[in-house]
Design a protein around this motif. Structure first.
Motif, short mmCIF file in Angstrom:
data_model
loop_
_atom_site.label_atom_id
_atom_site.label_comp_id
_atom_site.label_asym_id
_atom_site.label_seq_id
_atom_site.Cartn_x
_atom_site.Cartn_y
_atom_site.Cartn_z
N UNK A 78 -12.45 5.77 -1.67
CA UNK A 78 -11.82 5.28 -0.45
C UNK A 78 -11.03 6.44 0.14
N UNK A 79 -11.19 6.65 1.44
CA UNK A 79 -10.52 7.78 2.10
C UNK A 79 -9.10 7.41 2.48
N UNK A 80 -8.21 7.40 1.49
CA UNK A 80 -6.80 7.12 1.73
C UNK A 80 -5.99 8.42 1.60
N UNK A 81 -4.85 8.48 2.28
CA UNK A 81 -3.94 9.62 2.11
C UNK A 81 -2.70 9.12 1.37
N UNK A 82 -2.00 10.00 0.65
CA UNK A 82 -0.81 9.58 -0.09
C UNK A 82 0.21 8.89 0.81
N UNK A 83 0.67 7.73 0.38
CA UNK A 83 1.62 6.94 1.15
C UNK A 83 0.99 5.73 1.82
N UNK A 84 -0.32 5.77 2.03
CA UNK A 84 -1.00 4.60 2.58
C UNK A 84 -1.15 3.52 1.51
N UNK A 85 -1.44 2.28 1.95
CA UNK A 85 -1.60 1.18 1.01
C UNK A 85 -2.89 0.42 1.31
N UNK A 86 -3.29 -0.39 0.35
CA UNK A 86 -4.44 -1.28 0.52
C UNK A 86 -3.99 -2.71 0.21
N UNK A 87 -4.74 -3.69 0.73
CA UNK A 87 -4.53 -5.08 0.36
C UNK A 87 -5.50 -5.41 -0.76
N UNK A 88 -4.95 -5.87 -1.88
CA UNK A 88 -5.73 -6.17 -3.08
C UNK A 88 -5.92 -7.68 -3.18
N UNK A 89 -7.17 -8.11 -3.22
CA UNK A 89 -7.48 -9.54 -3.31
C UNK A 89 -8.02 -9.85 -4.69
N UNK A 90 -7.28 -10.70 -5.43
CA UNK A 90 -7.76 -11.22 -6.70
C UNK A 90 -8.34 -12.60 -6.41
N UNK A 91 -9.65 -12.75 -6.42
CA UNK A 91 -10.28 -14.02 -6.00
C UNK A 91 -9.68 -15.23 -6.71
N UNK A 92 -9.33 -16.24 -5.87
CA UNK A 92 -8.80 -17.48 -6.40
C UNK A 92 -7.32 -17.44 -6.73
N UNK A 93 -6.69 -16.29 -6.55
CA UNK A 93 -5.28 -16.16 -6.94
C UNK A 93 -4.40 -15.77 -5.75
N UNK A 94 -4.59 -14.56 -5.22
CA UNK A 94 -3.69 -14.08 -4.17
C UNK A 94 -4.20 -12.76 -3.63
N UNK A 95 -3.63 -12.36 -2.49
CA UNK A 95 -3.85 -11.03 -1.93
C UNK A 95 -2.48 -10.40 -1.70
N UNK A 96 -2.33 -9.13 -2.04
CA UNK A 96 -1.02 -8.48 -1.95
C UNK A 96 -1.21 -6.98 -1.72
N UNK A 97 -0.18 -6.31 -1.17
CA UNK A 97 -0.29 -4.87 -0.88
C UNK A 97 -0.06 -4.03 -2.13
N UNK A 98 -0.68 -2.86 -2.14
CA UNK A 98 -0.53 -1.95 -3.27
C UNK A 98 -0.71 -0.52 -2.77
N UNK A 99 0.20 0.36 -3.13
CA UNK A 99 0.06 1.76 -2.74
C UNK A 99 -1.12 2.40 -3.47
N UNK A 100 -1.79 3.31 -2.78
CA UNK A 100 -2.83 4.10 -3.44
C UNK A 100 -2.14 5.15 -4.31
N UNK A 101 -2.47 5.16 -5.60
CA UNK A 101 -1.84 6.13 -6.50
C UNK A 101 -2.79 7.27 -6.88
N UNK A 102 -4.05 7.12 -6.54
CA UNK A 102 -5.05 8.21 -6.69
C UNK A 102 -5.83 8.26 -5.38
N UNK A 103 -5.84 9.45 -4.73
CA UNK A 103 -6.42 9.53 -3.40
C UNK A 103 -7.37 10.72 -3.22
N UNK A 104 -7.57 11.52 -4.25
CA UNK A 104 -8.43 12.70 -4.04
C UNK A 104 -9.79 12.51 -4.71
N UNK A 105 -9.92 12.97 -5.95
CA UNK A 105 -11.21 12.85 -6.63
C UNK A 105 -11.55 11.38 -6.87
N UNK A 106 -10.57 10.62 -7.35
CA UNK A 106 -10.75 9.19 -7.61
C UNK A 106 -9.88 8.37 -6.67
N UNK A 107 -10.22 7.09 -6.53
CA UNK A 107 -9.35 6.16 -5.82
C UNK A 107 -8.82 5.16 -6.83
#
Length: 254
Positions: free
Chosen positions: A23-52
């Motif tokens: 995923x092409x994220x830069x440090x400081x950006x966040x994603x919305x994480x959806x756990x099916x059947x439970x909830x969706x919530x924001x989470x900072x990207x902690x790996x943004x270069x080789x891995x996401x």
């Protein structure tokens, strides 16, 4: 949907997921994480270069369900959203309180890759809760540790460690992520030393795109206008460190 490639403990309360997908994220950006059947919530990207990847504290039903996911399982990812950190100068001081280290870790790596000298003040309640200390050292940052109980480094708050570092060193910019009280304290220290500052803020986010108003802060939206704000923006927020909206939209004291 993204597939979990690796799921590991970082501290007794913090875990990291590395995904198979990029995923092409830069440090400081966040994603919305959806756990099916439970909830969706924001989470900072902690790996943004080789891995996401994302790094999270296990503190509620959503993250408890996320923590139970195994390698090979799939979860939903929306984003990346928001503004990230921007390199300003050649010598930077980064300040992380607790899980606030998650978005700063990839920014440290990016900064060092750009030949920038980085000092990091890393604060946590105990030595066991210090997040990504070794990762920052391997990247080339000089790390100053503080713990609330004195189990490692300076006994006290991260702001006290910052004040100590700034007595002897000068930096082009301070970058921070952590509790709002810490960020308010850092603004005072930054002003005293005439040092610019950027900080990533955390608020309750439900949509991640500025519609639901859950993350409203003095008429701005942390999800859309932040989560990284400049020193000028931070100083304009009367609610910073004082009040926030809870999950029902009521304004509550921090």
């Amino acid at each position: 949907m993204f597939t979990i490639a690796e799921h590991r403990d970082e501290t007794p309360t913090t875990r990291t997921i590395i995904f198979k997908e990029k995923l092409a994220a830069v440090p400081g950006q966040f994603v919305m994480v959806w756990v099916p059947g439970v909830d969706e919530f924001p989470m900072s990207a902690s790996y943004t270069s080789k891995d996401f990847g994302i790094t999270y504290q296990v503190i509620g039903d959503g993250t408890k369900a996320l923590a139970a996911k195994d390698v090979g399982e799939r979860i939903g990812i929306r984003g990346p959203y928001g503004k990230g950190f921007a390199i300003h100068g050649k010598r930077l001081l980064m300040v992380a309180g607790g899980a606030g280290m998650a978005p700063l870790a990839p920014f440290i790596e990016e900064s060092v890759d750009h030949k920038v000298i980085v000092d990091l003040v890393l604060g946590a309640k105990t030595k066991d809760e210090l997040l990504f200390e070794g990762r920052a050292e391997r990247a080339g940052a000089k790390v100053h540790v503080s713990t609330d109980d004195g189990s490692k480094g300076l006994k006290g708050l991260a702001t006290e460690s910052v004040a100590s570092v700034l007595r002897n060193e000068k930096f082009d910019c301070i970058y921070a992520c952590g509790p709002e009280k810490m960020i308010v304290g850092l603004l005072e220290i930054a002003e005293k030393h005439g040092t610019p500052m950027q900080a990533s803020l955390e608020r309750i986010m439900k949509c991640g795109i500025g519609i639901c108003d859950s993350c409203a802060l003095d008429g701005r939206h942390v999800c859309r206008d932040g989560p990284v704000f400049s020193e000028l923006e931070l100083r304009s927020f009367e609610e910073l460190g004082r009040t926030k909206l809870d999950t029902s939209g009521r304004k509550v004291r921090i």
